[in-house]
Design a protein around this motif. Structure first.
Motif, PDB file in Angstrom:
ATOM      1  N   GLN A 171       0.746  -1.234   0.042  1.00  0.00           N
ATOM      2  CA  GLN A 171       0.016  -0.011  -0.036  1.00  0.00           C
ATOM      3  C   GLN A 171       1.111   1.143  -0.126  1.00  0.00           C
ATOM      4  O   GLN A 171       0.495   2.160  -0.839  1.00  0.00           O
ATOM      5  CB  GLN A 171      -0.722  -0.030   1.386  1.00  0.00           C
ATOM      6  CG  GLN A 171      -1.964   1.096   1.135  1.00  0.00           C
ATOM      7  CD  GLN A 171      -3.023   1.054   2.497  1.00  0.00           C
ATOM      8  OE1 GLN A 171      -2.942   0.129   2.959  1.00  0.00           O
ATOM      9  NE2 GLN A 171      -3.620   2.130   2.754  1.00  0.00           N
ATOM     10  N   PRO A 176      -2.568  -0.811  -4.114  1.00  0.00           N
ATOM     11  CA  PRO A 176      -3.738  -1.602  -3.210  1.00  0.00           C
ATOM     12  C   PRO A 176      -4.193  -2.650  -3.484  1.00  0.00           C
ATOM     13  O   PRO A 176      -4.512  -3.576  -2.641  1.00  0.00           O
ATOM     14  CB  PRO A 176      -4.812  -0.080  -3.381  1.00  0.00           C
ATOM     15  CG  PRO A 176      -4.642   0.396  -4.704  1.00  0.00           C
ATOM     16  CD  PRO A 176      -3.326   0.325  -4.547  1.00  0.00           C
ATOM     17  N   ILE A 209      -7.467   1.215   3.071  1.00  0.00           N
ATOM     18  CA  ILE A 209      -7.243   0.864   1.694  1.00  0.00           C
ATOM     19  C   ILE A 209      -8.317   1.552   1.005  1.00  0.00           C
ATOM     20  O   ILE A 209      -8.162   2.581   0.178  1.00  0.00           O
ATOM     21  CB  ILE A 209      -7.167  -0.468   1.085  1.00  0.00           C
ATOM     22  CG1 ILE A 209      -5.909  -1.003   1.691  1.00  0.00           C
ATOM     23  CG2 ILE A 209      -7.112  -0.589  -0.430  1.00  0.00           C
ATOM     24  CD1 ILE A 209      -5.795  -2.455   1.453  1.00  0.00           C
ATOM     25  N   ARG A 213      -8.355   5.317  -1.218  1.00  0.00           N
ATOM     26  CA  ARG A 213      -8.933   5.502  -2.718  1.00  0.00           C
ATOM     27  C   ARG A 213     -10.002   6.326  -2.813  1.00  0.00           C
ATOM     28  O   ARG A 213     -10.644   6.364  -4.079  1.00  0.00           O
ATOM     29  CB  ARG A 213      -9.164   4.009  -3.389  1.00  0.00           C
ATOM     30  CG  ARG A 213     -10.336   3.380  -2.866  1.00  0.00           C
ATOM     31  CD  ARG A 213     -10.655   2.144  -3.687  1.00  0.00           C
ATOM     32  NE  ARG A 213     -11.849   1.391  -2.919  1.00  0.00           N
ATOM     33  CZ  ARG A 213     -11.871   0.547  -2.227  1.00  0.00           C
ATOM     34  NH1 ARG A 213     -10.766  -0.323  -1.913  1.00  0.00           N
ATOM     35  NH2 ARG A 213     -13.129  -0.231  -1.719  1.00  0.00           N
TER      36      ARG A 213
END
Length: 396
Positions: A171, A176, A209, A213
């Motif tokens: 990451q 990801p 994660i 995003r």
């Protein structure tokens, strides 16, 4: 002579091979020594006069070293013949076939290496540790089926911890999908070792994660699932509350954010003084006041966030370079939002060299937030140049 050169003859000068070199086969030791020095593969290639491709093959275990190549690395690291001696053990994995692995020394040794690699990763970024992490994980998963009873479980649990941190490094490297793959492997291997808590903590990792995003709804959903997971303990619930608070703040829901902050404080208090948690960073790293500051920033309460960051930065921020840089950028973003662009740019100017060195995707995401906020303010030519430099670095 630079700092790395000056340490070359002294880093490996005490005790026998087993005491002086990190544990592992030749590839693991080579990758770990390279990470300790902060050398890229290209830099080691230059110093040892060995091709980059050969170094990568050795570190990944695809090739075994010749005595000549081992001697070249020995000279580069100042290992006084220890790498040459170790090169004869390069094929010992093949000897495991049909034999029983003794887990005790392996687990103890690689636990120390994991701690060391985490320290290196926090200060230098994923590029210097990922190869070592993957190689050791391969060794552990090869060895686990050849151990028996509780020793087999211990190896699987350690493999799970390596996989979790490898996912974090993926990451940090801006991948990801790879981070999720390693997180899922950590869940599987943790279950092989009889520990279901990784399944709960993996939901926290998935929340983070999703947060990076930009999918705050998914981040909150994963955080809530983590908190309600049957295997979740107080540490995992505290991590989940942290992610929920930041998710609600990003959505502008101050009330839900405050509720999550209170849950974080409550769960964190339950683990104060306990043994270091099995999964994730220590709860005390960046305590509730810094979490509140980060949430105030997302809620666009810039003055409050700037005051909290200023009060907490020296005492509460972990000492590693990555954490220092990320919280410094958040402080600068708060100051820019509060129309204190001069102070913000002073912080960024000091922090940019660290950001360039650690090459962290999460830190670059923080820098993007600073750029977006700073560009809403009237900047003089020097400040504008710094903002443009920051924008270039943030985009990688």
């Amino acid at each position: 002579m630079d700092a790395a050169d000056s340490g070359a003859g002294t880093a490996l000068t005490e005790g026998s091979t087993g005491a002086r070199l990190p544990p592992g086969d030749f590839g693991v030791v080579l990758a770990t020594l390279r990470a300790r020095r902060g050398w890229s593969v290209r830099e080691l290639s230059r110093r040892a006069n060995v091709s980059e491709g050969q170094i990568c093959n050795l570190e990944s275990g695809l090739r075994n070293p010749t005595s000549t190549v081992a001697a070249a690395f020995d000279a580069a690291f100042g290992a006084e013949g220890e790498l040459v001696a170790l090169s004869g053990a390069g094929r010992r994995r093949a000897a495991w076939a049909g034999s029983v692995v003794e887990a005790g020394p392996m687990v103890a040794g690689y636990e120390r290496v994991l701690g060391e690699l985490k320290d290196i990763g926090r200060s230098t970024g994923p590029g210097f540790v990922t190869s070592s992490m993957k190689t050791i994980t391969r060794i552990l998963t090869d060895a686990a089926p050849r151990a028996v009873g509780e020793q087999r479980a211990e190896i699987w649990l350690l493999a799970s911890r390596f996989a979790e941190y490898t996912g974090w490094m993926a990451q940090e490297a801006g991948n990801p999908a790879e981070a999720l793959r390693w997180t899922n492997l950590a869940v599987r291997w943790g279950a092989h070792g009889g520990d279901e808590t990784m399944a709960a903590y993996a939901l926290v990792r998935k929340a983070f994660i999703a947060q990076h995003r930009g999918d705050t709804c998914a981040a909150i959903r994963f955080a809530d699932q983590a908190a309600g997971h049957p295997a979740a303990n107080s540490v995992i619930r505290a991590h989940a509350a942290r992610r929920a608070a930041q998710g609600h703040a990003s959505r502008g829901d101050a009330s839900a954010c405050w509720d999550a902050l209170q849950r974080f404080k409550s769960h964190a208090a339950e683990v104060t003084g306990d043994r270091a948690p099995h999964w994730g960073p220590r709860i005390e790293n960046g305590g509730h006041r810094l979490l509140e500051a980060s949430c105030m920033l997302s809620l666009r309460h810039f003055e409050r966030a700037a005051d909290l960051f200023a009060a907490e930065h020296r005492s509460a921020v972990p000492a590693d370079s990555n954490s220092q840089a990320r919280f410094a950028v958040r402080q600068a973003t708060s100051l820019a939002g509060a129309s204190h662009l001069d102070e913000a740019c002073q912080i960024i100017e000091t922090t940019l060299p660290v950001l360039k060195r650690i090459d962290s995707a999460t830190a670059r995401a923080e820098l993007s937030r600073f750029v977006a906020q700073a560009r809403t303010r009237k900047a003089d030519p020097g400040q504008l140049s710094l903002i443009n430099t920051s924008a270039a670095l943030a985009t990688g």
